[in-house]
Design an enzyme around this catalytic site. Structure first.
Site, PDB file in Angstrom:
ATOM      1  N   GLU A 164     -19.333  23.734 -34.319  1.00 46.10           N
ATOM      2  CA  GLU A 164     -19.639  24.455 -35.878  1.00 46.10           C
ATOM      3  C   GLU A 164     -20.722  23.938 -36.379  1.00 46.10           C
ATOM      4  O   GLU A 164     -21.422  24.676 -37.058  1.00 46.10           O
ATOM      5  CB  GLU A 164     -18.505  24.098 -36.709  1.00 46.10           C
ATOM      6  CG  GLU A 164     -18.342  24.707 -37.990  1.00 46.10           C
ATOM      7  CD  GLU A 164     -19.342  24.426 -39.206  1.00 46.10           C
ATOM      8  OE1 GLU A 164     -20.089  25.233 -39.715  1.00 46.10           O
ATOM      9  OE2 GLU A 164     -19.184  23.133 -39.380  1.00 46.10           O
TER      10      GLU A 164
ATOM     11  N   ASP B 245     -15.662  19.412 -33.970  1.00 46.69           N
ATOM     12  CA  ASP B 245     -16.916  18.493 -33.871  1.00 46.69           C
ATOM     13  C   ASP B 245     -17.246  17.509 -35.080  1.00 46.69           C
ATOM     14  O   ASP B 245     -16.832  18.045 -36.131  1.00 46.69           O
ATOM     15  CB  ASP B 245     -18.264  19.319 -33.397  1.00 46.69           C
ATOM     16  CG  ASP B 245     -18.554  20.337 -34.551  1.00 46.69           C
ATOM     17  OD1 ASP B 245     -17.295  20.949 -35.066  1.00 46.69           O
ATOM     18  OD2 ASP B 245     -19.862  20.905 -34.700  1.00 46.69           O
TER      19      ASP B 245
END
Length: 386
Positions: free
Chosen positions: A137, A79
């Site tokens: 995350e 991400d």
């Protein structure tokens, strides 16, 4: 740049190309569907099957080793961050307000490179390998937590992950053994008082005044409840109250974060802040409403896994490469894996003129000369687990 034994210039160039693709097409936490599709496409080219049992946009793939006595999991996060990228690099983000400002584009490309190398050298891979391309995350709910709950670590013997670090010199690899990173939990508080006229405070229950005591009181949790040798911090990041010079508002909203270096400290700080909110507010005749927002637990690097990683680093790159690092109150959801299984989280240095900006900075960039080191490290870790 460190010399590599298994990673050649061709693989380095390929990985940099993949990393720049990811950098130009970032996706926020939980939205990494195009990234996941691209990863699946590459894994299919390598002949590595994807396990569809795990929730999207996570991508999990398995590589069967020649012996299969051990199963090693390797993880990368996918991400990006809600940042407007600054600079003039040719591979700058094409998505306004979203950029890879923490190196996850590099992590994803590196793990893909490990998969590519193993698919080209299957006879050298004795252990079974689990490739984890993880979503979310940077945000809650954690992608790591979700995968652990879905059984990602079933049958796994050890797990390793890497992070390209802008505050560690290029050419160095390091980590802290034991508790290496803090827990990260958040809280919301509403103090419900009685509003009134600023010139007649006796007729009100002033939640702003109470909030000042609560903010001070929370610091006593660290200074007077937490063991002096255990690290922890409580920080308030927001306060919303009223909008007039002479009106005492009826409520105040507070928000903040709790960081702790051990599981016990995190639990204690959660318990004490909740108790203090209720009791202190009640002592002033107000109501305190406390909402705890669970984040990530402390990250514990297992000593045996660290000892093994140190040997691999010394044997592969030389004994002057490893750097013992201090624990940090930063957080990382890789901790969910290490809470369940033996493993370690390892930092690969990339601090240089190109990588001079800190993580989460709008001008952050990766020194791509660190990429071959990270690929080599992950391959060597996976190959040498016995």
């Amino acid at each position: 740049m460190l010399q590599t034994k298994l990673v050649n210039e061709e693989l380095k160039a390929w990985t940099i190309q993949q990393r720049r693709h990811f950098h130009m097409h970032p996706e926020l936490s939980g939205q990494e569907y195009k990234t996941a599709a691209y990863v699946k496409e590459k894994l299919a080219e390598f002949g590595i099957p994807v396990d569809s049992r795990f929730s999207a946009p996570n991508v999990v793939a398995y590589f069967k080793g020649t012996e299969g006595n051990k199963t090693v999991a390797l993880r990368a996060d996918m991400d990006a961050l809600p940042l407007y990228e600054e600079g003039d690099k040719p591979y700058i983000s094409t998505v306004p307000g979203v950029m890879h400002g923490c190196g996850h584009d590099g992590h994803t490309a590196i793990l893909l490179a490990v998969a590519k190398w193993m698919s080209s050298h299957p006879q050298l891979v004795k252990n079974n390998i689990v490739f984890i391309f993880q979503s979310s995350e940077e945000a809650s709910p954690s992608g790591a937590k979700q995968l652990v709950e879905e059984g990602i670590l079933d049958g796994v013997d050890v797990i390793y992950g890497i992070h390209l670090m802008a505050n560690l010199p290029i050419g160095k690899i390091g980590f802290a053994t034991g508790f290496a990173m803090a827990s990260s939990d958040d809280f919301d508080i509403t103090i419900e008082g009685v509003g009134g006229h600023g010139g007649q405070p006796q007729d009100a229950v002033d939640p702003i005044y109470i909030a000042t005591h609560l903010i001070q009181g929370f610091q006593s949790v660290v200074s007077r409840n937490l063991h002096p040798l255990q690290a922890g911090v409580i920080s308030f990041g927001g306060m919303q109250a009223g909008n007039s010079y002479n009106v005492i508002p009826s409520e105040v909203k507070l928000q903040g974060t709790i960081r702790a270096m051990t599981f016990e400290a995190a639990e204690l700080m959660h318990k004490k802040t909740a108790q203090l909110t209720e009791s202190l507010c009640a002592s002033f005749g107000a109501k305190g409403h406390y909402t705890f927002i669970e984040g990530t637990p402390p990250l514990y690097n297992h000593p045996k896994a660290c000892e093994f990683a140190k040997r691999v680093i010394d044997d592969t790159f030389g004994e002057d490469v490893f750097e013992k690092m201090d624990p940090t109150l930063g957080a990382e959801d890789y901790s969910y894996y290490l809470k369940e299984k033996t493993g370690a989280f390892i930092n690969v240095g990339m601090q240089s003129e190109k990588s001079q900006y800190p993580h989460h900075h709008p001008k952050f960039d990766i020194d791509e000369d660190a990429i071959p080191t990270a690929i080599e490290l992950m391959i060597q870790l996976a190959l040498n687990v016995k």
